[in-house]
Design a protein around this motif. Structure first.
Motif, PDB file in Angstrom:
ATOM      1  N   ASN A   1       8.537  17.898   9.418  1.00 59.72           N
ATOM      2  CA  ASN A   1       7.444  18.696   8.886  1.00 59.72           C
ATOM      3  C   ASN A   1       7.428  18.659   7.366  1.00 59.72           C
ATOM      4  OD1 ASN A   1       6.945  19.491  11.475  1.00 59.72           O
ATOM      5  ND2 ASN A   1       8.048  21.426  11.290  1.00 59.72           N
ATOM      6  N   ASN A   2       6.280  18.910   6.825  1.00 65.62           N
ATOM      7  CA  ASN A   2       6.163  19.237   5.408  1.00 65.62           C
ATOM      8  C   ASN A   2       6.808  18.189   4.502  1.00 65.62           C
ATOM      9  OD1 ASN A   2       5.150  20.906   3.432  1.00 65.62           O
ATOM     10  ND2 ASN A   2       7.042  22.088   3.251  1.00 65.62           N
ATOM     11  N   THR A   3       6.637  16.926   4.873  1.00 68.06           N
ATOM     12  CA  THR A   3       7.160  15.859   4.036  1.00 68.06           C
ATOM     13  C   THR A   3       6.000  15.170   3.337  1.00 68.06           C
ATOM     14  OG1 THR A   3       8.636  13.959   4.036  1.00 68.06           O
ATOM     15  CG2 THR A   3       7.090  14.120   5.873  1.00 68.06           C
ATOM     16  N   LEU A   4       6.280  14.142   2.581  1.00 70.23           N
ATOM     17  CA  LEU A   4       5.243  13.559   1.748  1.00 70.23           C
ATOM     18  C   LEU A   4       4.265  12.680   2.509  1.00 70.23           C
ATOM     19  CD1 LEU A   4       7.301  12.630  -1.447  1.00 70.23           C
ATOM     20  CD2 LEU A   4       5.764  14.559  -1.112  1.00 70.23           C
ATOM     21  N   ARG A   5       4.746  11.908   3.471  1.00 69.02           N
ATOM     22  CA  ARG A   5       3.877  10.887   4.050  1.00 69.02           C
ATOM     23  C   ARG A   5       4.431  10.382   5.374  1.00 69.02           C
ATOM     24  NH1 ARG A   5       7.445   8.591   0.261  1.00 69.02           N
ATOM     25  NH2 ARG A   5       6.300   9.230  -1.570  1.00 69.02           N
ATOM     26  N   ILE A   6       3.588   9.653   6.091  1.00 71.99           N
ATOM     27  CA  ILE A   6       4.056   8.978   7.300  1.00 71.99           C
ATOM     28  C   ILE A   6       4.529   7.573   6.941  1.00 71.99           C
ATOM     29  CG2 ILE A   6       3.413   8.168   9.603  1.00 71.99           C
ATOM     30  CD1 ILE A   6       1.262  10.419   9.617  1.00 71.99           C
ATOM     31  N   LEU A   7       3.630   6.784   6.351  1.00 69.90           N
ATOM     32  CA  LEU A   7       3.989   5.432   5.918  1.00 69.90           C
ATOM     33  C   LEU A   7       4.097   5.400   4.397  1.00 69.90           C
ATOM     34  CD1 LEU A   7       1.719   2.961   7.960  1.00 69.90           C
ATOM     35  CD2 LEU A   7       4.098   3.582   8.393  1.00 69.90           C
ATOM     36  N   HIS A   8       5.164   4.790   3.901  1.00 67.58           N
ATOM     37  CA  HIS A   8       5.316   4.621   2.456  1.00 67.58           C
ATOM     38  C   HIS A   8       5.237   3.134   2.140  1.00 67.58           C
ATOM     39  CE1 HIS A   8       7.829   5.207  -1.463  1.00 67.58           C
ATOM     40  NE2 HIS A   8       6.542   5.061  -1.699  1.00 67.58           N
ATOM     41  N   CYS A   9       4.182   2.745   1.426  1.00 69.49           N
ATOM     42  CA  CYS A   9       3.993   1.341   1.064  1.00 69.49           C
ATOM     43  C   CYS A   9       3.918   1.235  -0.459  1.00 69.49           C
ATOM     44  CB  CYS A   9       2.715   0.791   1.693  1.00 69.49           C
ATOM     45  SG  CYS A   9       2.687   0.987   3.494  1.00 69.49           S
ATOM     46  N   TYR A  10       4.085   0.046  -0.932  1.00 73.08           N
ATOM     47  CA  TYR A  10       3.975  -0.208  -2.377  1.00 73.08           C
ATOM     48  C   TYR A  10       2.712  -1.040  -2.600  1.00 73.08           C
ATOM     49  CZ  TYR A  10       5.190  -1.929  -7.026  1.00 73.08           C
ATOM     50  OH  TYR A  10       5.173  -2.251  -8.348  1.00 73.08           O
ATOM     51  N   ASN A  11       2.747  -2.294  -2.180  1.00 76.33           N
ATOM     52  CA  ASN A  11       1.519  -3.065  -2.107  1.00 76.33           C
ATOM     53  C   ASN A  11       0.822  -2.720  -0.794  1.00 76.33           C
ATOM     54  OD1 ASN A  11       1.754  -5.059  -4.467  1.00 76.33           O
ATOM     55  ND2 ASN A  11       3.734  -5.253  -3.450  1.00 76.33           N
ATOM     56  N   GLY A  12      -0.460  -2.645  -0.819  1.00 72.03           N
ATOM     57  CA  GLY A  12      -1.181  -2.206   0.366  1.00 72.03           C
ATOM     58  C   GLY A  12      -1.021  -3.166   1.535  1.00 72.03           C
ATOM     59  N   PRO A  13      -0.695  -2.665   2.703  1.00 75.06           N
ATOM     60  CA  PRO A  13      -0.583  -3.504   3.890  1.00 75.06           C
ATOM     61  C   PRO A  13      -1.924  -3.609   4.625  1.00 75.06           C
ATOM     62  CG  PRO A  13       0.104  -1.305   4.430  1.00 75.06           C
ATOM     63  CD  PRO A  13      -0.321  -1.280   2.974  1.00 75.06           C
TER      64      PRO A  13
ATOM     65  N   THR B   1      -4.793  -3.825  -1.938  1.00 73.39           N
ATOM     66  CA  THR B   1      -5.770  -3.235  -1.024  1.00 73.39           C
ATOM     67  C   THR B   1      -5.086  -2.884   0.293  1.00 73.39           C
ATOM     68  OG1 THR B   1      -7.574  -4.518  -1.984  1.00 73.39           O
ATOM     69  CG2 THR B   1      -7.920  -3.631   0.234  1.00 73.39           C
ATOM     70  N   THR B   2      -5.322  -1.691   0.752  1.00 79.22           N
ATOM     71  CA  THR B   2      -4.805  -1.250   2.042  1.00 79.22           C
ATOM     72  C   THR B   2      -5.963  -1.231   3.028  1.00 79.22           C
ATOM     73  OG1 THR B   2      -3.176   0.146   0.921  1.00 79.22           O
ATOM     74  CG2 THR B   2      -3.599   0.607   3.255  1.00 79.22           C
ATOM     75  N   GLN B   3      -5.896  -2.088   4.017  1.00 79.85           N
ATOM     76  CA  GLN B   3      -6.980  -2.206   4.990  1.00 79.85           C
ATOM     77  C   GLN B   3      -6.529  -1.603   6.304  1.00 79.85           C
ATOM     78  OE1 GLN B   3      -7.493  -6.510   4.916  1.00 79.85           O
ATOM     79  NE2 GLN B   3      -9.271  -6.292   3.606  1.00 79.85           N
ATOM     80  N   LEU B   4      -7.243  -0.596   6.745  1.00 75.24           N
ATOM     81  CA  LEU B   4      -6.938   0.016   8.033  1.00 75.24           C
ATOM     82  C   LEU B   4      -8.113  -0.206   8.970  1.00 75.24           C
ATOM     83  CD1 LEU B   4      -5.880   2.335   5.636  1.00 75.24           C
ATOM     84  CD2 LEU B   4      -4.567   2.917   7.691  1.00 75.24           C
ATOM     85  N   THR B   5      -7.846  -0.827  10.100  1.00 71.98           N
ATOM     86  CA  THR B   5      -8.881  -1.126  11.079  1.00 71.98           C
ATOM     87  C   THR B   5      -8.457  -0.579  12.437  1.00 71.98           C
ATOM     88  OG1 THR B   5      -9.412  -3.176   9.893  1.00 71.98           O
ATOM     89  CG2 THR B   5     -10.200  -2.989  12.172  1.00 71.98           C
ATOM     90  N   ASN B   6      -9.337   0.127  13.077  1.00 72.81           N
ATOM     91  CA  ASN B   6      -9.089   0.660  14.424  1.00 72.81           C
ATOM     92  C   ASN B   6      -7.828   1.528  14.472  1.00 72.81           C
ATOM     93  OD1 ASN B   6     -11.237  -0.964  15.152  1.00 72.81           O
ATOM     94  ND2 ASN B   6      -9.971  -2.542  16.106  1.00 72.81           N
TER      95      ASN B   6
END
Lengths: 321, 121
Positions: A173-185, A211-216
């Motif tokens: 709970n109450n953490t910063l993020r789910i996924l931590h990336c540097y360059n966008g995946p 660029t972070t591309q999220l599809t579906n």
């Protein structure tokens, strides 16, 4: 291609993942595949560090489960809760804190992780995946269940990282993020969620460059979808975060999943069903379904209509289920 | 109480200094397991490894041998030194281990006995 089996009981080629990795040549001369058996390997130290190898697009390193030994091979997968559960197949469990004790640390190029369950349970900073500070390694994660209990527990830094058909769970709970990336995946047909009850993570994904591309993608139980200087693009994503970026649809989590927090299969009537767009990286689904053009579900799961999708599964695996 | 798979020859990557630093070297401990471990033929017969038994030492007490060279990271998680070595410490294989080494003998941080060695800076 060299395929070797890892079995802590002594029934394979190596008893530990690290012994297998250390036996790989520094410069690969063929594709290398390590396949685990149906067991949970647990350690407070790093389980597998992949580093120091020269790879190519042909001479790759693949970490996977032996055929029949993955949760994805479970004949009862359609009726089994979708979450980390070592009873369902090959699994790696990190119990120590710090990135240096991650379940899987990837610092090489051309690394593929498929059909595995990976978990990190240390509340002070357990890492399921880490790059250990390397910003170039760009793994492909496909048909995996990955859960962690820290804001850096699911860490992918390389610019060509591809995450697809996988379930990523933040267990704290109450953490910063789910996924931590540097360059966008690139993230295709993934489910990004937090399972804790109470304060959600601040953001689903952080990325600071590219660029972070999220599809579906199904993005649930974070305060907002993203943070960082990366350019985020969304295509046919569903979320219940407080913001709804262009390309996302705002829906209710309990309407989508069999049991939000503990079972991330889509349930009948979910908005995510048949709401995605065609993407070659989005198939097969985490439950082994060859998705049908025009009917991609959103998230890692593909909902089965009894009798119809079972035929797809039989075609994919070549066996009856 | 514990057994270790230890590298006996350097793994060398000639393509990249950074990758070479990430390769394990002679004396590096690869894995630490419980005693009576069911080692496979590939592990036992590996020309690049040896297996050492530590009958009086719990495996958790040897875990320091698995630690990487400590590095520093910026606020975004990037390693500031790209040449960190895979292992910070290693066993000096030029000096034979006693049959039943004690924890004090192995973890000799003062280097009064030539078993434990830190990497050169």
């Amino acid at each position: 291609m060299a395929t070797e089996t890892i079995d802590s009981g002594g029934g394979g080629d190596f008893t530990t993942w690290q012994a297998w990795e250390d036996n790989l040549p520094a410069t690969l001369i063929e594709a290398e595949v390590g396949q685990g058996v149906n067991e949970e390997i647990s350690s407070s130290s790093a389980i597998l560090i992949i580093a120091g190898h020269t790879t190519t697009a042909t001479f790759t390193i693949t970490v996977t489960a032996r055929a029949g030994d993955s949760f994805a091979d479970n004949p009862s997968i359609e009726t089994t809760p979708l979450t980390y559960d070592s009873a369902n197949g090959c699994a790696l469990l990190a119990t120590g804190g710090y990135a240096s004790n991650a379940a899987i640390s990837i610092q090489d190029q051309n690394v593929f992780v498929t059909r595995l369950q990976v978990d990190a349970t240390h509340s002070g900073g357990g890492n399921a995946f880490t790059n250990n500070g390397d910003t170039t390694a760009s793994p492909t994660i496909d048909q995996c269940i990955a859960r962690a209990k820290s804001s850096d527990g699911l860490q992918f830094f390389g610019p060509n990282t591809l995450l697809k058909n996988s379930l990523f769970i933040q267990a704290q709970n109450n953490t910063l993020r789910i996924l931590h990336c540097y360059n966008g995946p690139e993230v295709v047909n993934c489910t990004l969620v937090s399972e804790g009850v109470g304060n959600d993570p601040n953001d689903a994904i952080e990325a600071n460059y590219g660029t972070t591309q999220l599809t579906n993608c199904a993005i649930f139980n974070a305060d907002t979808t993203d943070i960082g200087s990366s350019t985020f693009t969304y295509t046919d994503c569903f979320t219940n975060t407080s913001n709804t970026p262009t390309g996302c649809t705002d829906v209710v989590d309990t309407d989508q999943f069999v049991a939000a927090q503990s079972d991330w299969r889509l349930k009948s009537g979910a908005d995510c069903i048949d709401a995605g767009s065609d993407d070659t990286n989005g198939t097969p689904s985490i439950n082994g379904i060859s998705r049908v053009s025009g009917n991609y579900d959103v998230g890692c799961w593909e909902f089965l209509v009894a009798g119809v999708a079972n035929a797809n599964r039989m075609l994919l695996l070549g066996v009856g289920v | 109480m514990s057994e270790c798979l230890i590298r006996t020859v350097d793994k060398i990557n000639i393509d990249s200094r950074q990758k070479n630093a990430a390769c394990t070297k002679r004396g590096d401990v690869i894995v630490i397991v419980d005693d009576n471990w069911p080692w496979t033929a590939k592990e036992i017969n590996s020309p690049q490894h040896t297996i050492k038994k530590f009958p009086g030492i719990d495996k958790d007490d040897l875990s320091g041998f698995l630690a990487p060279e400590p590095g520093t990271f910026d606020s975004l998680g990037r390693a500031l030194d790209p040449y960190l070595q895979r292992r910070f410490s290693f066993l000096d294989l030029s000096v034979g281990l006693p049959a039943r080494p004690t924890l004090t003998q192995v973890l000799d941080t003062q280097r009064t006995k030539p078993i434990w060695s830190d990497r050169d800076p």
